[in-house]
Design a protein around this motif. Structure first.
Motif, PDB file in Angstrom:
ATOM      1  N   GLU A   1      30.751  48.001  49.489  1.00 35.29           N
ATOM      2  CA  GLU A   1      30.299  46.350  49.588  1.00 35.29           C
ATOM      3  C   GLU A   1      28.731  45.918  49.698  1.00 35.29           C
ATOM      4  O   GLU A   1      28.346  46.251  50.431  1.00 35.29           O
TER       5      GLU A   1
ATOM      6  N   GLU B   1      24.963  46.868  38.399  1.00 32.09           N
ATOM      7  CA  GLU B   1      26.384  47.608  37.301  1.00 32.09           C
ATOM      8  C   GLU B   1      24.690  47.325  35.925  1.00 32.09           C
ATOM      9  O   GLU B   1      25.571  48.328  34.885  1.00 32.09           O
TER      10      GLU B   1
ATOM     11  N   ILE C   1      29.412  51.375  39.250  1.00 32.80           N
ATOM     12  CA  ILE C   1      31.359  51.254  38.296  1.00 32.80           C
ATOM     13  C   ILE C   1      31.461  50.644  40.368  1.00 32.80           C
ATOM     14  O   ILE C   1      31.167  51.315  40.876  1.00 32.80           O
ATOM     15  N   PHE C   2      31.779  49.643  40.029  1.00 30.64           N
ATOM     16  CA  PHE C   2      32.473  48.619  41.049  1.00 30.64           C
ATOM     17  C   PHE C   2      34.167  49.983  41.026  1.00 30.64           C
ATOM     18  O   PHE C   2      34.094  49.036  39.893  1.00 30.64           O
ATOM     19  N   ASN C   3      35.117  49.657  41.689  1.00 31.28           N
ATOM     20  CA  ASN C   3      36.270  49.923  41.487  1.00 31.28           C
ATOM     21  C   ASN C   3      37.105  48.943  41.909  1.00 31.28           C
ATOM     22  O   ASN C   3      36.821  47.040  42.093  1.00 31.28           O
ATOM     23  N   GLY C   4      38.313  48.110  41.701  1.00 30.14           N
ATOM     24  CA  GLY C   4      39.324  46.818  41.940  1.00 30.14           C
ATOM     25  C   GLY C   4      39.308  46.362  42.944  1.00 30.14           C
ATOM     26  O   GLY C   4      39.733  45.528  43.143  1.00 30.14           O
ATOM     27  N   GLU C   5      39.219  47.177  44.130  1.00 25.49           N
ATOM     28  CA  GLU C   5      38.454  46.853  45.195  1.00 25.49           C
ATOM     29  C   GLU C   5      37.123  46.166  45.630  1.00 25.49           C
ATOM     30  O   GLU C   5      36.471  45.865  46.745  1.00 25.49           O
ATOM     31  N   ARG C   6      36.701  46.462  44.733  1.00 30.64           N
ATOM     32  CA  ARG C   6      34.546  45.411  44.789  1.00 30.64           C
ATOM     33  C   ARG C   6      34.289  46.447  45.912  1.00 30.64           C
ATOM     34  O   ARG C   6      33.595  46.361  45.922  1.00 30.64           O
ATOM     35  N   ARG C   7      34.401  47.687  45.253  1.00 26.42           N
ATOM     36  CA  ARG C   7      33.837  48.948  46.152  1.00 26.42           C
ATOM     37  C   ARG C   7      32.849  49.673  45.428  1.00 26.42           C
ATOM     38  O   ARG C   7      33.686  50.295  43.623  1.00 26.42           O
TER      39      ARG C   7
ATOM     40  N   ASP D   1      31.697  54.183  44.949  1.00 27.77           N
ATOM     41  CA  ASP D   1      32.296  55.554  45.499  1.00 27.77           C
ATOM     42  C   ASP D   1      30.859  55.819  46.406  1.00 27.77           C
ATOM     43  O   ASP D   1      30.110  56.453  45.164  1.00 27.77           O
TER      44      ASP D   1
ATOM     45  N   THR E   1      29.606  58.760  44.323  1.00 23.06           N
ATOM     46  CA  THR E   1      29.227  59.274  43.561  1.00 23.06           C
ATOM     47  C   THR E   1      28.013  59.195  43.508  1.00 23.06           C
ATOM     48  O   THR E   1      26.990  58.950  42.716  1.00 23.06           O
TER      49      THR E   1
END
Length: 114
Positions: free
Chosen positions: A63, A80, A85-91, A93, A96
């Motif tokens: 985060e 970005e 890429i951020f997931n739905g929880e603003r994290r 991976d 990756t």
């Protein structure tokens, strides 16, 4: 510049576009695994002077740790733009997108640090 600080600056500079390291990863790679807060200090005080890619350093959860809204937005936008890429929880991976300077498989104890 102190040796730890010099190593940390070198490591931060080496993070390629599209990759991130955690504060703890940088600290461990610089020789002091418990010095994540020192990495925060280095980024805060030296990013502009040494043109550090400060936006490529995140917390242990993947985060953005910057609390100030404008800087947080800027960090996300810069990442970005590099394809992160951020997931739905603003994290992010970390499996990756993590960068490991030694190009070796990550040591899980290093990943635990913030």
């Amino acid at each position: 510049m102190q040796p730890f600080t010099e190593r940390a600056v070198h490591i931060i500079r080496s993070i390629p576009a599209g990759k991130v390291m955690t504060y703890g990863q940088v600290a461990a790679a610089a020789g002091s695994p418990r010095a994540a807060r020192q990495i925060v200090r280095i980024l805060h005080s030296m990013s502009r002077k040494y043109r550090l890619p400060w936006h490529r350093v995140v917390n242990k959860y993947g985060e953005i740790a910057v609390k100030e809204e404008e800087s947080s937005f800027e960090q996300r936008a810069l990442l970005e733009e590099e394809g992160v890429i951020f997931n739905g929880e603003r994290r992010i991976d970390l499996v990756t997108y993590s960068y490991w300077p030694s190009d070796e498989e990550p040591n899980h104890s290093t990943q635990e640090h913030s």
